[in-house]
Scaffold this motif. Structure first.
Motif, PDB file in Angstrom:
ATOM      1  N   ALA A 120     -42.449  18.578  59.651  1.00  0.00           N
ATOM      2  CA  ALA A 120     -42.024  17.195  59.426  1.00  0.00           C
ATOM      3  C   ALA A 120     -40.507  17.146  59.305  1.00  0.00           C
ATOM      4  O   ALA A 120     -39.903  17.988  58.628  1.00  0.00           O
ATOM      5  CB  ALA A 120     -42.678  16.618  58.176  1.00  0.00           C
ATOM      6  N   VAL A 121     -39.911  16.168  59.949  1.00  0.00           N
ATOM      7  CA  VAL A 121     -38.470  15.932  59.849  1.00  0.00           C
ATOM      8  C   VAL A 121     -38.283  14.760  58.893  1.00  0.00           C
ATOM      9  O   VAL A 121     -38.640  13.627  59.219  1.00  0.00           O
ATOM     10  CB  VAL A 121     -37.864  15.601  61.222  1.00  0.00           C
ATOM     11  CG1 VAL A 121     -36.349  15.424  61.105  1.00  0.00           C
ATOM     12  CG2 VAL A 121     -38.202  16.673  62.236  1.00  0.00           C
ATOM     13  N   GLN A 150     -36.200  23.572  64.729  1.00  0.00           N
ATOM     14  CA  GLN A 150     -35.653  23.440  66.079  1.00  0.00           C
ATOM     15  C   GLN A 150     -35.327  24.802  66.675  1.00  0.00           C
ATOM     16  O   GLN A 150     -35.549  25.037  67.868  1.00  0.00           O
ATOM     17  CB  GLN A 150     -34.385  22.591  66.061  1.00  0.00           C
ATOM     18  CG  GLN A 150     -33.723  22.480  67.439  1.00  0.00           C
ATOM     19  CD  GLN A 150     -32.356  21.811  67.390  1.00  0.00           C
ATOM     20  OE1 GLN A 150     -31.817  21.567  66.313  1.00  0.00           O
ATOM     21  NE2 GLN A 150     -31.795  21.511  68.541  1.00  0.00           N
ATOM     22  N   VAL A 151     -34.811  25.706  65.851  1.00  0.00           N
ATOM     23  CA  VAL A 151     -34.303  26.982  66.361  1.00  0.00           C
ATOM     24  C   VAL A 151     -35.426  27.899  66.840  1.00  0.00           C
ATOM     25  O   VAL A 151     -35.435  28.304  68.015  1.00  0.00           O
ATOM     26  CB  VAL A 151     -33.425  27.668  65.304  1.00  0.00           C
ATOM     27  CG1 VAL A 151     -32.990  29.046  65.780  1.00  0.00           C
ATOM     28  CG2 VAL A 151     -32.208  26.800  64.987  1.00  0.00           C
ATOM     29  N   PRO A 182     -35.821  20.269  70.277  1.00  0.00           N
ATOM     30  CA  PRO A 182     -34.860  19.345  69.663  1.00  0.00           C
ATOM     31  C   PRO A 182     -35.509  18.252  68.835  1.00  0.00           C
ATOM     32  O   PRO A 182     -34.859  17.681  67.943  1.00  0.00           O
ATOM     33  CB  PRO A 182     -34.105  18.774  70.866  1.00  0.00           C
ATOM     34  CG  PRO A 182     -34.980  19.019  72.044  1.00  0.00           C
ATOM     35  CD  PRO A 182     -35.748  20.263  71.754  1.00  0.00           C
ATOM     36  N   ASP A 183     -36.784  17.932  69.103  1.00  0.00           N
ATOM     37  CA  ASP A 183     -37.479  16.926  68.285  1.00  0.00           C
ATOM     38  C   ASP A 183     -37.721  17.420  66.864  1.00  0.00           C
ATOM     39  O   ASP A 183     -38.014  16.614  65.981  1.00  0.00           O
ATOM     40  CB  ASP A 183     -38.816  16.556  68.924  1.00  0.00           C
ATOM     41  CG  ASP A 183     -38.648  15.755  70.202  1.00  0.00           C
ATOM     42  OD1 ASP A 183     -37.546  15.210  70.419  1.00  0.00           O
ATOM     43  OD2 ASP A 183     -39.599  15.682  70.992  1.00  0.00           O
ATOM     44  N   TRP A 184     -37.629  18.722  66.663  1.00  0.00           N
ATOM     45  CA  TRP A 184     -37.841  19.294  65.339  1.00  0.00           C
ATOM     46  C   TRP A 184     -36.524  19.670  64.665  1.00  0.00           C
ATOM     47  O   TRP A 184     -36.508  20.474  63.736  1.00  0.00           O
ATOM     48  CB  TRP A 184     -38.761  20.511  65.426  1.00  0.00           C
ATOM     49  CG  TRP A 184     -40.212  20.150  65.553  1.00  0.00           C
ATOM     50  CD1 TRP A 184     -40.750  18.906  65.462  1.00  0.00           C
ATOM     51  CD2 TRP A 184     -41.300  21.049  65.770  1.00  0.00           C
ATOM     52  NE1 TRP A 184     -42.117  18.955  65.615  1.00  0.00           N
ATOM     53  CE2 TRP A 184     -42.487  20.261  65.815  1.00  0.00           C
ATOM     54  CE3 TRP A 184     -41.407  22.416  65.939  1.00  0.00           C
ATOM     55  CZ2 TRP A 184     -43.744  20.827  66.012  1.00  0.00           C
ATOM     56  CZ3 TRP A 184     -42.658  22.979  66.146  1.00  0.00           C
ATOM     57  CH2 TRP A 184     -43.814  22.193  66.176  1.00  0.00           C
ATOM     58  N   ARG A 185     -35.427  19.098  65.109  1.00  0.00           N
ATOM     59  CA  ARG A 185     -34.158  19.366  64.453  1.00  0.00           C
ATOM     60  C   ARG A 185     -34.215  18.851  63.010  1.00  0.00           C
ATOM     61  O   ARG A 185     -34.514  17.680  62.759  1.00  0.00           O
ATOM     62  CB  ARG A 185     -33.009  18.693  65.196  1.00  0.00           C
ATOM     63  CG  ARG A 185     -31.640  18.955  64.556  1.00  0.00           C
ATOM     64  CD  ARG A 185     -30.493  18.502  65.433  1.00  0.00           C
ATOM     65  NE  ARG A 185     -29.203  18.738  64.782  1.00  0.00           N
ATOM     66  CZ  ARG A 185     -28.594  19.908  64.706  1.00  0.00           C
ATOM     67  NH1 ARG A 185     -29.166  20.967  65.260  1.00  0.00           N
ATOM     68  NH2 ARG A 185     -27.437  20.050  64.102  1.00  0.00           N
ATOM     69  N   GLY A 209     -27.896  10.205  65.116  1.00  0.00           N
ATOM     70  CA  GLY A 209     -28.323   9.967  66.491  1.00  0.00           C
ATOM     71  C   GLY A 209     -29.076  11.127  67.095  1.00  0.00           C
ATOM     72  O   GLY A 209     -29.598  11.022  68.215  1.00  0.00           O
ATOM     73  N   ARG A 210     -29.157  12.245  66.371  1.00  0.00           N
ATOM     74  CA  ARG A 210     -29.787  13.450  66.914  1.00  0.00           C
ATOM     75  C   ARG A 210     -31.153  13.737  66.302  1.00  0.00           C
ATOM     76  O   ARG A 210     -32.029  14.289  66.958  1.00  0.00           O
ATOM     77  CB  ARG A 210     -28.871  14.662  66.676  1.00  0.00           C
ATOM     78  CG  ARG A 210     -27.464  14.520  67.214  1.00  0.00           C
ATOM     79  CD  ARG A 210     -26.609  15.728  66.863  1.00  0.00           C
ATOM     80  NE  ARG A 210     -27.090  16.945  67.511  1.00  0.00           N
ATOM     81  CZ  ARG A 210     -26.608  18.157  67.277  1.00  0.00           C
ATOM     82  NH1 ARG A 210     -25.654  18.314  66.368  1.00  0.00           N
ATOM     83  NH2 ARG A 210     -27.076  19.208  67.909  1.00  0.00           N
TER      84      ARG A 210
END
Length: 402
Positions: free
Chosen positions: A257-258, A274-275, A280-283, A330-331
């Motif tokens: 969960a972000v 993300q890594v 990128p959706d899990w940043r 924005g990310r």
């Protein structure tokens, strides 16, 4: 005095011989010892056939599948290894130094301290109910306990050992060779696989499923008091929506969960899952932790950002993305459950009351009186526990006025 100093440092006295350690031949509390000498977990959740995976977790929802089948000897060998500083490079810290049973199997720090005082990137998670989990680490990068434990054992900022060093030490110890032979009778030497399996066996025995909440769920209406019950109703309401991620009865859905948790002390934004997943959706995403025994494991979140449960609960009602740095807004793709429930102050207080009712440490294992290496069990004690011990000692020594 010199000998006393060595003992306090955790080193055995020269010429001191400890009594032989006897591994348990029966399973830990909550487990049945089978005729095949394996341990089978029994809980009252066994009587339910509703699926944990389909829904948000009702009162009588079955638990997810769990890992079991270890022998009592393997579990007890794992217990001794867990508390033995011999597994760290400089032999001053054990697994329990960051996952202490008196601190909810965490360490009470925002970020754990490893070898040579090095600060880790994230807080130490609790180890309760690991048998039910399928992903490990805050960023969920490991899919098994065996894979997970190679991280802290061999990380230069955690225990700073190496595979070669541990094999050499364990095989050089007559006591460890004897105990491993008892737990794994078909093998002549200590192997890394045996080490990993023993630690996994012990961790899967850490079961917490008899809190006031559990007794309420199984049909005891007085197990939760009025404040806790009010908090439970807030918890599972469509307004707060806590149960959609912290799903009963395990109190986690085991997903990423972000949620936009801030990084304390001016630290850079942690990209989280993300890594390892290159997603990128899990940043800024992290595994949803279980809330079992959460009252024992402050501070909270992967970053230790919140000192109290009240602070952590309040974070969710302050507005979607309010704590994100400007450059991340924005990310980062915040989880759709993160919104603005606008809970009242008393509702937050009742949520805390309910989360405290998830506490059950009745199956906490005993810290061994001695470990096979001859070193002092645990090794370096977490600072939070040192402070608690000092506070308790100070209070006991204060005049009572009687």
């Amino acid at each position: 005095m010199r000998h006393l100093f060595l003992v306090l440092l955790g080193w055995p006295l020269l010429g001191w011989a400890q009594a032989p350690i006897q591994l348990a031949d029966v399973c830990p509390a909550g487990f049945e010892t089978s005729a095949e000498n394996t341990c089978k977990l029994h809980t009252r959740y066994d009587q339910y056939d509703s699926l944990y995976e389909r829904g948000v977790g009702g009162l009588q929802t079955a638990l997810p599948a769990h890992r079991e089948g270890f022998s009592p000897q393997q579990i007890d060998l794992g217990r001794h290894l867990f508390f033995d500083p011999v597994l760290s490079g400089d032999q001053t810290q054990s697994c329990a130094s960051c996952h202490h049973p008196k601190l909810g199997f965490a360490d009470g720090l925002k970020r754990s301290i490893g070898a040579n005082g090095a600060e880790n990137q994230r807080a130490a998670p609790s180890l309760w109910n690991m048998a039910f989990l399928t992903r490990f680490f805050w960023d969920a990068r490991s899919g098994s306990l065996e894979e997970q434990m190679t991280g802290p054992l061999f990380s230069p900022v955690e225990m700073a050992a190496s595979p070669e060093l541990l094999l050499e030490r364990l095989n050089a110890s007559a006591e460890y060779r004897r105990l491993f032979a008892e737990a794994y009778p078909k093998q002549d030497v200590v192997t890394l696989d045996q080490l990993y399996l023993s630690l996994a066996a012990f961790q899967t025995s850490l079961i917490s499923l008899n809190s006031p909440y559990d007794r309420y769920a199984h049909g005891s209406p007085d197990a939760l008091n009025a404040q806790e019950l009010e908090g439970f109703n807030v918890y599972r309401s469509f307004v707060a929506r806590c149960s959609e991620c912290h799903t009963p009865p395990l109190f986690t859905n085991q997903q990423i969960a972000v949620i936009g948790v801030p990084e304390p002390d001016g630290r850079p934004f942690d990209p989280g899952a993300q890594v390892p997943f290159d997603n990128p959706d899990w940043r800024g995403g992290f595994k949803v932790p279980s809330l079992r025994n959460v009252a024992q494991t402050a501070p909270y979140m992967h970053s230790g950002s919140f000192t109290t449960l009240r602070d952590a609960a309040e974070f969710y009602t302050k507005g979607r993305g309010h704590a994100l740095p400007e450059e991340e807004k924005g990310r980062v793709q915040l989880h759709w459950h993160i919104w603005e429930p606008k809970l009242a102050e008393h509702e937050l207080d009742r949520l805390v009351d309910f989360m405290r009712a998830l506490t059950d440490e009745s199956f906490t294992p005993a810290i061994p009186a001695q470990v096979p290496s001859g070193l002092a069990p645990v090794g370096r004690v977490p600072p939070a526990l040192q402070a608690r011990i000092a506070s308790t000692t100070h209070n006991k020594n204060e005049p009572t006025g009687e």
